[in-house]
Design an enzyme around this catalytic site. Structure first.
Site, short mmCIF file in Angstrom:
data_model
loop_
_atom_site.label_atom_id
_atom_site.label_comp_id
_atom_site.label_asym_id
_atom_site.label_seq_id
_atom_site.Cartn_x
_atom_site.Cartn_y
_atom_site.Cartn_z
N CYS A 151 12.46 4.55 3.28
CA CYS A 151 12.55 6.00 3.06
C CYS A 151 13.13 6.64 4.32
O CYS A 151 12.55 7.56 4.89
CB CYS A 151 11.20 6.59 2.69
SG CYS A 151 9.87 6.29 3.88
N ALA A 160 0.84 -1.21 0.00
CA ALA A 160 0.00 0.00 0.00
C ALA A 160 0.87 1.26 0.00
O ALA A 160 1.95 1.26 0.58
CB ALA A 160 -0.92 -0.01 1.22
#
Length: 469
Positions: free
Chosen positions: A231, A111
């Site tokens: 990230c 997702a």
């Protein structure tokens, strides 16, 4: 930007003389970007049609930097699934996966779907893509983006990676893990992430990442490729996590982010062995630094499971009848084929892959695995429902079609008021000669369905997809 004290102290130590340039990059505008959905349109055609004058994302030739994000997320082409708005650095992991038609690929933490839709586009409808997210709420957004992009060979799931690992040993050619992380690379885009970081930082996420990797490695076939990304800038979640994997699973080896001497990833900074155990192979990992490239913080590693790795024993469930095996509902399928005839749809379907279950008609991927007992939100292409003896097509069915697949098409130009009204689920006038189901397109690209009768188009655009303004 004011960083959390612990983060600032650590990143200053990591970067030394580069820290000032790093900190200054957070005071510059955020870099928005978009990626052409090459299932539907080439990057060059999209550039021409939308008059894109921004630079291309250097590590993904299908990506473009954009300025006005609101304009691109409100354009009819966005609603037709012609592109996906995505931060430029987030395009790196799927590009490194180099998905190919016919492969079996797992996107384990998928997702909201940016990486899955990128890999699906590269697969061109051939092979099996399983897109999973353990969060049911996030998986709903994933399903919406998969269907909106016209992906037809995807199985969307919301399952614990540990359960998947027990059921699918040595199954996948490639696995992508865009791992949950402390999100340091998102501080620029979402400053609120700094508050979350102070509550659950690298120490919390590094344990979770190792659990996810442990569950993933057994699902990869010998010779298969594993892509790991975060990230964040934290070595605990990046180089040290990969060093741990290599120590605990010697059947894995690090590879360059891309094979070949001329790499499109040449501008990506190498990983830093000195931040882990010092092994030189960690330089093969890649880091995007916001003060060096037009992108936010990102880390990516590409590994291979050695071809001579031991193969696991197949689980006993293999002996059970496959729940996903296409079932014989001849009468229900006749309703579907009757719809194809009346709508003049010429796209071919392999009858053996058509499944009718509780009235829902799906087109499952070739050789789909047994997933009985697992939380599967959608197996394959959702075509529609059998209701009161007739077939009602889905929005996902429309998005997977091209205008040339259907003989009954209502075209709404992308610069017209009519296309905006259609996307708001409003009724529209049409020629009185039009009858029955119509594939509604904008500039030749499928949006959804409408049903023509008496000079009016009854809008069948999914209510959950409609725009509000």
């Amino acid at each position: 930007m004011q960083f959390p004290e612990k983060f600032e102290t650590r990143i200053k130590t990591m970067l030394g003389s580069e820290y000032e340039a790093f900190a200054a990059s957070f005071d510059k505008p955020f870099h928005n970007a978009m990626r052409a959905n090459v299932l539907k349109i080439s990057a060059d055609t999209l550039k021409e049609k939308m008059h894109l004058d921004g630079a291309r994302v250097p590590w993904n030739p299908n990506g473009f930097y954009i300025e006005d994000k609101k304009y691109f997320t409100s354009h009819p082409y966005y609603h037709a699934g012609l592109y996906y708005v995505q931060e430029a650095s987030a395009m790196l992991p799927a590009a490194a996966a180099d998905a190919q038609p016919g492969e079996k690929i797992l996107d384990l933490c998928a997702a909201p779907g940016g990486k899955s839709t990128a890999m699906a586009a590269a697969m061109q409808g051939s092979g099996i893509l399983i897109s999973n997210d353990i969060s049911h709420s996030r998986a709903k957004a994933l399903l919406r983006n998969i269907e909106g992009a016209g992906v037809t060979n995807c199985i969307v799931m919301s399952e614990d990676p540990a359960k998947l690992s027990r059921r699918l040993p040595d199954y996948f050619d490639k696995i992508l893990i865009d791992a949950p992380c402390s999100g340091e690379g998102m501080f620029h885009k979402e400053p609120a992430m700094m508050t979350a970081w102070e509550k659950s930082g690298p120490a919390f996420y590094s344990k979770l990442q190792r659990q996810i990797l442990e569950n993933a490695v057994g699902m990869l076939r010998p010779g298969g490729i594993l892509i790991y990304s975060t990230c964040t800038f934290s070595p605990d979640e990046d180089e040290r996590c990969i060093a741990w994997l290599l120590d605990t699973h010697p059947e894995f080896e690090l590879l360059p982010l891309e094979d070949g001497a001329e790499s499109r990833f040449a501008m990506i900074a190498p990983g830093r062995p000195e931040w882990a155990d010092g092994r030189e192979a960690l330089r093969l990992t890649g880091r995007i630094w916001p003060h060096l490239l037009e992108g936010e913080g990102h880390f990516t590693a590409r590994l291979r499971k050695k071809a001579d790795a031991a193969v696991q024993a197949a689980p006993s469930h293999k002996e059970k009848k496959k729940k996903n095996t296409p079932s014989a509902h001849k009468g229900d399928l006749e309703h579907f084929y009757d719809f194809l005839d009346k709508a003049d749809i010429t796209r071919p379907f392999d009858r053996k892959r058509l499944v009718v279950s509780n009235g829902y008609v799906r087109y499952v991927p070739q050789d789909a695995p047994d997933l009985s007992g697992l939380y599967t939100m959608r197996c394959g292409w959702f075509l529609g429902e059998i209701r009161k003896g007739r077939f009602e097509p889905s929005g996902a069915f429309a998005r997977g079609l091209e205008a040339g697949d259907c003989g009954k098409v209502t075209e709404l130009p992308s610069d017209s008021q009519e296309v905006r009204k259609y996307l708001k689920c409003e009724t529209l006038p049409c020629e009185s000669s039009r009858k029955g189901w119509q594939l509604v397109t904008t500039d030749g690209y499928a949006l959804g369905w409408a049903k023509a009768a008496g000079g009016m188009l009854r809008n069948k655009y999914p209510a959950g997809w409609r725009i509000m303004s």
